[in-house]
Motif scaffolding. Structure first.
Motif, short mmCIF file in Angstrom:
data_model
loop_
_atom_site.label_atom_id
_atom_site.label_comp_id
_atom_site.label_asym_id
_atom_site.label_seq_id
_atom_site.Cartn_x
_atom_site.Cartn_y
_atom_site.Cartn_z
N ILE A 137 26.77 18.19 38.08
CA ILE A 137 27.29 18.20 39.43
C ILE A 137 26.21 17.96 40.47
O ILE A 137 26.43 17.30 41.49
N ASP A 138 25.03 18.44 40.16
CA ASP A 138 23.93 18.27 41.08
C ASP A 138 23.59 16.78 41.22
O ASP A 138 23.33 16.28 42.31
N GLN A 139 23.61 16.10 40.11
CA GLN A 139 23.35 14.66 40.12
C GLN A 139 24.40 13.93 40.96
O GLN A 139 24.08 13.03 41.72
N VAL A 140 25.63 14.33 40.80
CA VAL A 140 26.71 13.70 41.54
C VAL A 140 26.43 13.81 43.04
O VAL A 140 26.57 12.84 43.79
N MET A 141 26.02 14.98 43.45
CA MET A 141 25.72 15.21 44.87
C MET A 141 24.58 14.31 45.32
O MET A 141 24.64 13.68 46.36
N GLN A 142 23.53 14.30 44.53
CA GLN A 142 22.34 13.55 44.93
C GLN A 142 22.64 12.10 45.24
O GLN A 142 22.06 11.52 46.14
N TYR A 143 23.55 11.54 44.47
CA TYR A 143 23.81 10.12 44.67
C TYR A 143 24.77 9.82 45.81
O TYR A 143 25.19 8.71 46.01
N GLN A 144 25.13 10.82 46.56
CA GLN A 144 25.92 10.62 47.76
C GLN A 144 27.18 9.78 47.49
O GLN A 144 27.48 8.86 48.24
N VAL A 145 27.83 10.09 46.41
CA VAL A 145 29.03 9.33 46.08
C VAL A 145 30.09 9.51 47.16
O VAL A 145 30.14 10.53 47.83
N ASP A 146 30.93 8.50 47.31
CA ASP A 146 32.00 8.58 48.30
C ASP A 146 33.10 9.52 47.83
O ASP A 146 33.83 10.08 48.65
N GLY A 147 33.25 9.64 46.54
CA GLY A 147 34.30 10.49 46.02
C GLY A 147 34.09 10.76 44.54
O GLY A 147 33.23 10.15 43.91
N VAL A 148 34.87 11.68 44.01
CA VAL A 148 34.75 12.06 42.61
C VAL A 148 36.11 11.99 41.94
O VAL A 148 37.08 12.57 42.44
N ILE A 149 36.16 11.26 40.85
CA ILE A 149 37.37 11.27 40.03
C ILE A 149 37.07 12.13 38.83
O ILE A 149 36.14 11.84 38.07
N ALA A 150 37.84 13.18 38.67
CA ALA A 150 37.54 14.14 37.62
C ALA A 150 38.59 14.08 36.52
O ALA A 150 39.75 14.37 36.75
N ALA A 151 38.14 13.67 35.35
CA ALA A 151 39.01 13.73 34.18
C ALA A 151 38.52 14.86 33.29
O ALA A 151 38.61 14.80 32.08
N VAL A 152 37.93 15.85 33.94
CA VAL A 152 37.46 17.05 33.25
C VAL A 152 37.87 18.26 34.09
O VAL A 152 38.27 18.12 35.24
#
Lengths: 356, 356
Positions: free
Chosen positions: B133-148
């Motif tokens: 999750i920390d990585q996801v934040m770092q990359y400043q993604v526009d959004g998250v699709i969670a299949a988990v």
DNA sequence: AGTAAAAATGACTTCGAATGCAACCCGGAT
DNA sequence: ATCCGGGTTGCATTCGAAGTCATTTTTACT
């Protein structure tokens, strides 16, 4: 009440009052942390860098405050200055096949282990590469793992920008490139020798599409080894690596020769499975008693009791590891000459071929 | 001649002399293009922006020169200033299953169509989310699709940073979230009513792992509908959504009751396939004559002649499209309340269940 | 204690593109 | 001729972190 919320989001002019806790701040930056900790921004940056020069006292203090403020370093900003995005583009096309998902999964694991993230380019068609390549460039990826065909021009485009490319299970004939492959020739040799030793003499081949280097290697190697044993005139029919074409392939083989071959060598497992089903359910043959079927890849379903395909399993995990290692190497030393790494496959006995 | 080229490149110290053509330049920037075209950097930027204010003459000239120089806009730099990375994180865990690769493939297509790229987070275990999750934040993604699965805390972490999250085929019980799902209840209803109408009365269920919301829905809905028809005491055994557990599941069902059930309802296709194979090859039963088996998902191999699984196919393509639409919507209007979109599945008759 | 060496720290610049603002140009209306 | 206005264009700033260099503090050793 004026409420000039028209441009409420444009920058973030301190949203009047949204949620009580986080007062609408966009992102916590290293500056914010620095100010709160009473140190400079550089200091904060250094505290987050493993080898950074910072006293234990400060590092602890800064990390604590960062934690409190919910600070996360901005990878985008970092990439801009370091010229390293820690992003690796993976170009892949048949995500709906059984083989590539496994590859992707392993690549992802390895990439993570090497501190890289995967930017996925799943192409509906291999021919869609061109429209994609520009995107790959824009994102300043550290490298490209290609599980698709690339033209010389496309390869050049990457070379011009010093972006290393590693091919997965394919390569280019005339140009030296980085590639990790499974030894198809060797796999074919094992299959043929085992089958021949078991007394099989009449072979047929269900090939993949012409533009698949791996598929062609498997077919040619199979024919060559058969020739070595004195087996000539091996009929070859073409498929598209999918279940239906494996099935159709056997029918075509049946049409082609008066007598059905004793062995159908399929260019991958999925076609082998289709072939087995065609034999059983369409031609009412027993596999392996009446017909032996072998494949390549060792995908998950090939081990299902219903088929137990005799095949050459690719060491996908080790191949992925080799790919990433090779990649990290090229990223670190851009000058190095191309290298090919060929790993041996593993013979899986299965039950779809009579081997004695 | 002074030649103070000491800091010419900083990073790549100009390998003495490599290739004559590109003199070691790192990247062509908008500045370079601007200089060559005799315009300002802003002008170049505007020429590349669809709605940008630039005269046709200049735009044409700039684009031509950019082309000549091999200029590609730097998405990283753009993201930094626009605060829009055009990156969407996809969190997915069972890439080696048969279902998720299909999902990923469709998501990738849709994302491309919406001008977004996919940053892949393929987790070996669903529980690895935390480290990711920390990585996801770092990359400043526009959004998250969670299949988990995501915990409340993890969800909060995204909310705090205003990163929209859309769940794929799962959701949280007590918290309203954005989600796109297939209607499991409805699917179960169809299966049960068809099976009941065909005269089946003794059912057994091979469930998925307890922590799978979708799996549990399928199981509970099945039991509820069976109860509606007056069928009680339905034995349930647990599996892990994989082939082997489907196989083991049937054995366990056999052990559990004196008489084997007439129908095995499996929480997904792969277990159904395992179950069918256990019936045929271990218990020497005919499917569907002696035992009916049904599944869920409609993955590729479920249509193979060898199994022809009676199942509820998920409209993966449309689900992916809905996911992206929902996502783009939330990215554009961060304030909107959560929304769930439930699409109906499609009954696939197959041949693994006696339906008359 | 004194000094050299090492470590820690901050000011400032940099990466590359986007954008608000001001300046400008040109034609048409007054 | 003057002024207006829309369309262009450039200047300067901004995004957030990292690294360079100079400065300060600490440590080590004579």
């Amino acid at each position: 009440m004026p409420r000039r919320k028209t441009i409420r989001e444009t920058v973030p002019p301190a949203t009047p009052s949204r949620r009580p806790e986080p007062p609408g701040r966009r992102h916590v930056t290293s500056h914010d942390v620095a100010r709160r900790a009473g140190v400079s921004q550089s200091a904060v940056s250094r505290c987050f860098k493993p080898g950074g020069s910072a006293s234990a006292k400060m590092r602890e203090r800064v990390l604590r405050i960062a934690e409190e403020m919910g600070y996360t370093p901005n990878a985008i900003a970092r990439s801009l200055i370091t010229r390293r995005s820690n992003l690796i583009a993976v170009l892949i096309s048949n995500l709906t096949s059984l083989y590539y998902p496994e590859v992707l999964s392993e690549l992802s694991n390895c990439a993570t282990a090497h501190g890289e993230r995967i930017l996925l380019f799943a192409l509906p068609q291999e021919s869609d590469v061109d429209r994609t390549i520009d995107q790959v460039m824009q994102y300043q990826v550290d490298g490209v793992i290609a599980a698709v065909r690339l033209s010389r021009q496309q390869l050049d485009a990457f070379a011009r920008r010093n972006i290393p490319v590693v091919f997965f299970n394919r390569y280019l004939r005339d140009i030296p490139v980085n590639a990790v492959c499974c030894d198809q020739e060797d796999g074919a040799r094992i299959l043929v020798s085992r089958l021949y030793a078991a007394g099989h003499r009449r072979f047929g081949i269900i090939a993949g599409p012409k533009d698949s280097v791996v598929g062609e290697e498997r077919v040619h190697a199979t024919i060559d080894r058969l020739n070595d044993h004195g087996v000539r005139h091996v009929p070859v029919v073409r498929g598209g690596f999918d279940y239906e074409s494996g099935r159709a392939g056997l029918h075509e083989l049946a049409r082609l020769a008066q007598r059905l071959p004793q062995v159908a060598v399929c260019a991958n497992d999925v076609m082998a499975i289709g072939c087995i089903d065609a034999a059983r359910y369409d031609l009412k043959l027993r596999v392996p008693e009446d017909l032996s079927v072998v494949g390549f890849d060792g995908v998950g379903p090939s081990t299902w009791e219903s088929h137990r395909v005799t095949t050459i399993r690719q060491p996908v995990g080790r191949m992925a590891e080799a790919t990433l290692t090779l990649m990290m190497d090229r990223i670190a030393n851009p000058g190095m000459p191309p290298e090919k790494r060929i790993l041996a496959g593993e013979f899986i006995e299965g039950r779809s071929a009579r081997l004695a």
